[in-house]
Design an enzyme around this catalytic site. Structure first.
Site, PDB file in Angstrom:
ATOM      1  N   ALA A   1      20.157  13.774  22.366  1.00  0.00           N
ATOM      2  CA  ALA A   1      19.922  13.431  20.932  1.00  0.00           C
ATOM      3  C   ALA A   1      18.236  13.074  20.933  1.00  0.00           C
ATOM      4  O   ALA A   1      17.865  12.304  21.527  1.00  0.00           O
ATOM      5  CB  ALA A   1      20.516  12.176  20.513  1.00  0.00           C
ATOM      6  N   HIS A   2      17.898  13.658  19.742  1.00  0.00           N
ATOM      7  CA  HIS A   2      16.365  13.260  19.394  1.00  0.00           C
ATOM      8  C   HIS A   2      16.084  13.714  17.971  1.00  0.00           C
ATOM      9  O   HIS A   2      16.810  14.635  17.515  1.00  0.00           O
ATOM     10  CB  HIS A   2      15.466  13.704  20.517  1.00  0.00           C
ATOM     11  CG  HIS A   2      15.221  15.239  20.460  1.00  0.00           C
ATOM     12  ND1 HIS A   2      14.291  16.108  19.674  1.00  0.00           N
ATOM     13  CD2 HIS A   2      16.102  16.511  20.871  1.00  0.00           C
ATOM     14  CE1 HIS A   2      14.356  17.332  19.711  1.00  0.00           C
ATOM     15  NE2 HIS A   2      15.387  17.540  20.345  1.00  0.00           N
ATOM     16  N   ALA A   3      14.975  13.500  17.307  1.00  0.00           N
ATOM     17  CA  ALA A   3      14.400  13.623  16.298  1.00  0.00           C
ATOM     18  C   ALA A   3      13.009  13.895  16.488  1.00  0.00           C
ATOM     19  O   ALA A   3      12.582  14.148  17.463  1.00  0.00           O
ATOM     20  CB  ALA A   3      14.831  12.744  15.099  1.00  0.00           C
TER      21      ALA A   3
ATOM     22  N   PHE B   1      16.186  10.696  23.520  1.00  0.00           N
ATOM     23  CA  PHE B   1      14.709  10.727  23.788  1.00  0.00           C
ATOM     24  C   PHE B   1      13.726  10.578  22.385  1.00  0.00           C
ATOM     25  O   PHE B   1      14.188  11.045  21.513  1.00  0.00           O
ATOM     26  CB  PHE B   1      13.894  11.463  24.863  1.00  0.00           C
ATOM     27  CG  PHE B   1      13.732  12.884  24.151  1.00  0.00           C
ATOM     28  CD1 PHE B   1      14.663  13.973  24.146  1.00  0.00           C
ATOM     29  CD2 PHE B   1      12.401  13.238  23.682  1.00  0.00           C
ATOM     30  CE1 PHE B   1      14.408  15.239  23.486  1.00  0.00           C
ATOM     31  CE2 PHE B   1      12.122  14.599  22.986  1.00  0.00           C
ATOM     32  CZ  PHE B   1      13.183  15.349  23.062  1.00  0.00           C
TER      33      PHE B   1
END
Lengths: 105, 152
Positions: B67-69, B105
């Site tokens: 999961a990240h943006a 992250f």
């Protein structure tokens, strides 16, 4: 890539939605797989929207993105498991042979 | 290497989290980073948005989602967190569902995370995912992630 360009590096693009995480991990594993095949390649990672305006010899992405990337490279590999280096090596081996980019030993 | 370092990645974890669905799981995966002050609370929403916008491509391997943006979505510090779920959730990935482990992250810019993810990939190939799944508590999960960071 033409056969007479055999000294040229294979241009490989790994692609994911954001172009930071998944595609980077895929790039590292693609580099490992290409190295075991003895293929000299330049692997870059990017996001879907940038990839659409890029050109490469091989593009590697999740299956859900593969159709969208059909115009980017003559070889589009759909990968489900980004951590399966051996599976990636087998897919690359088959695809590169089909293009005549990987000769027999 | 072992000296405190302001530039060292923030490491966090949560184990045995209950999540009703993938959205709750992604939120849970970001929460340790919010709690550590490494990302702003809005980062959590953006990580959910990324899955909405681009599909569940970040389910990298069976059972594991990354999961990240983006850096502009409120990242203060380079950071890494692992979260294990009591019950796996479905992301809608054709092959890699269900997911019981999430790694989140955040990177403050477009390049700071590259070395960290390189090490993460190496450790995942060497069995990190199962070490995290087997971690009985948060401290043990953090210790497993610290081996990744120590390797930088």
């Amino acid at each position: 890539m033409n056969q007479n360009d055999s000294n040229r590096q294979l241009q490989v693009l790994t692609v994911c939605g954001v172009g930071m995480g998944s595609s980077l991990i895929l790039r590292m594993n693609a580099e490992k797989a290409l190295s075991t095949l003895g293929v000299s390649a330049k692997v870059e990672h990017t996001d879907m929207s940038s990839a659409r305006s890029m050109r490469a010899d091989v593009v590697i992405a999740q299956g859900m993105h593969a159709d969208d990337l059909a115009g980017v490279a003559p070889v589009v590999l759909s990968i489900s498991n980004f951590m399966d280096v051996d599976g990636l090596r087998r897919q690359l081996d088959e695809a590169l042979r089909a293009q005549g980019w990987l000769g027999d030993e | 290497m072992s000296e405190p370092d302001d530039d060292a990645p923030v490491v966090a974890a949560a184990t045995g989290v209950n999540a009703a669905d993938w959205r709750a799981a992604v939120r849970a995966a970001c929460q340790p980073l919010v709690d550590a002050g490494a990302v702003e609370p809005r980062y959590t929403d953006r990580c959910v948005d990324m899955v909405e916008e681009h599909g569940p491509y970040m389910v990298l391997t069976p059972g594991l989602a990354l999961a990240h943006a983006r850096p502009t979505d409120g990242v203060r510090r380079l950071c890494l967190a692992a979260t294990t779920l009591t019950e796996p959730v479905m992301f809608g990935h054709p092959d890699n569902d269900p997911v019981d482990l999430l790694i989140a992250f955040g990177s403050p810019d477009d390049s700071s995370h590259i070395g960290l993810l390189q090490k993460l990939a190496e450790h995942l190939l060497a069995g990190l995912a199962d070490t995290l799944r087997d971690a009985p508590d948060r401290a043990r999960a953090i210790r497993a992630l610290e081996t990744v960071v120590a390797d930088l």
